[in-house]
Structures are given as structure tokens and as C-alpha cells.
Design a protein around this motif. Structure first.
Motif, short mmCIF file in Angstrom:
data_model
loop_
_atom_site.label_atom_id
_atom_site.label_comp_id
_atom_site.label_asym_id
_atom_site.label_seq_id
_atom_site.Cartn_x
_atom_site.Cartn_y
_atom_site.Cartn_z
N GLN A 108 0.83 -1.20 0.00
CA GLN A 108 0.00 0.00 0.00
C GLN A 108 0.87 1.27 0.00
OE1 GLN A 108 -2.50 -0.63 3.42
NE2 GLN A 108 -4.02 -1.81 2.26
N GLU A 109 1.97 1.21 0.74
CA GLU A 109 2.90 2.35 0.78
C GLU A 109 3.51 2.56 -0.61
OE1 GLU A 109 4.80 5.61 2.18
OE2 GLU A 109 3.33 4.43 3.30
N LYS B 168 0.92 4.09 -2.79
CA LYS B 168 0.80 5.52 -2.49
C LYS B 168 1.95 6.30 -3.12
CE LYS B 168 -1.59 5.09 1.96
NZ LYS B 168 -1.46 5.26 3.41
N GLN B 169 3.17 5.77 -2.96
CA GLN B 169 4.34 6.44 -3.53
C GLN B 169 4.26 6.47 -5.06
OE1 GLN B 169 7.75 4.35 -2.01
NE2 GLN B 169 7.56 5.23 0.05
#
Length: 154
Positions: free
Chosen positions: A44-45, A48-49
Motif C-alpha cells: 500500500q505504501e 501511495k508512492q
């Protein structure tokens, strides 16, 4: 009894072993869940990035496209201005060439007129001096004849 005691001991040992295995299995499941959660969090990170990077790149592309459109418009305006300036220069050169040609014709006309006047004055002067020369010659001839001299012999 002799047979049941080892069987019960073996059963208890197996039970303990089963309990240890279940505990190890539960621990492995917990680690798997923790690992899955960590991987999900990292995924998920990364998403997002990636989304943020994608948005930044899209914004940059949009900005660059706007700059390109602006530069193209400026280039087109500069090219039109240059074309107009060249056309104006060509018109000015043509006008100046026309004036130069007219001035040349006028100077040539004036020169020929002046030359004709000079030639006419020279013809007049020649005629005048021929007349003056003739009158002087006649006068000298008469003076020589008065003294009794033949002008043709002199």
C-alpha cells in the motif's frame, strides 16, 4: 496395566507434541499474518508512492506540454514577425530601387541636357571666334595691302 501405562505415556507425549505442533502452527500462522500485514502495508505504501510519483509526473508532463504550446505560439509569432519584417524590407528595397532608377534617369536626362547646352555654346563660340578670326584676318590683309605687301606671300 503394563501395556496401558506406556500407551498413556506415549499418548501424553503425543498430546504434548501435538500441543507443541499446534502452538508452532499457530505461531507460524501469526508470523504469516504479520508478514502478510507487513507486505500489505509495504504494498500500500508503494502504491501511495507510485500514485504520488505518477501525479507529480503527470503534473510535470502537463506543465511541459503547456510550456511547449506557449513556446510554439511564441515561435509562430516570432516567425510571423520575421516574415513581415522581411516583406517590409523587400518592399522598402523595391521602393528605394525604384527611386534610384528614377533618379538615375533624371540625372541622365539632366546630364544630356547640360551636355547639349555645352555643345550648343561651343558651336556658338566657335562660330563667333571664326567670325572674329575672319575679321582680324581681313583687317590684317587690308593693312598689309595698305603697306603694299601681298598677304599670300607672307
Amino acid at each position: 496395566r503394563d501395556i496401558t501405562w506406556p500407551a498413556e505415556a506415549a499418548s501424553q507425549g503425543l498430546q504434548l507434541r501435538l500441543w507443541d505442533l499446534e502452538e508452532a502452527l499457530e505461531q507460524a500462522r501469526g508470523e504469516k499474518r504479520a508478514l502478510h500485514q507487513e507486505m500489505t502495508r509495504q504494498y500500500q505504501e508503494l502504491q501511495k508512492q507510485t500514485a504520488a510519483q505518477s501525479q507529480r509526473l503527470e503534473a510535470k508532463v502537463k506543465s511541459l506540454q503547456e510550456q511547449l504550446v506557449t513556446r510554439l505560439q511564441e515561435s509562430q509569432q516570432i516567425q510571423e514577425t520575421a516574415t513581415q519584417a522581411l516583406a517590409e524590407r523587400d518592399r522598402t528595397i523595391a521602393q528605394l530601387q525604384g527611386r534610384l532608377d528614377a533618379m538615375e534617369r533624371e540625372y541622365e536626362k539632366t546630364f544630356h541636357g547640360s551636355l547639349d547646352l555645352v555643345l550648343a555654346k561651343m558651336a556658338e563660340a566657335r562660330q563667333h571666334w571664326e567670325e572674329v578670326g575672319m575679321s582680324i584676318a581681313v583687317e590684317h590683309k587690308e593693312q598689309l595691302q595698305e603697306f603694299g605687301l601681298n598677304p599670300l606671300e607672307i
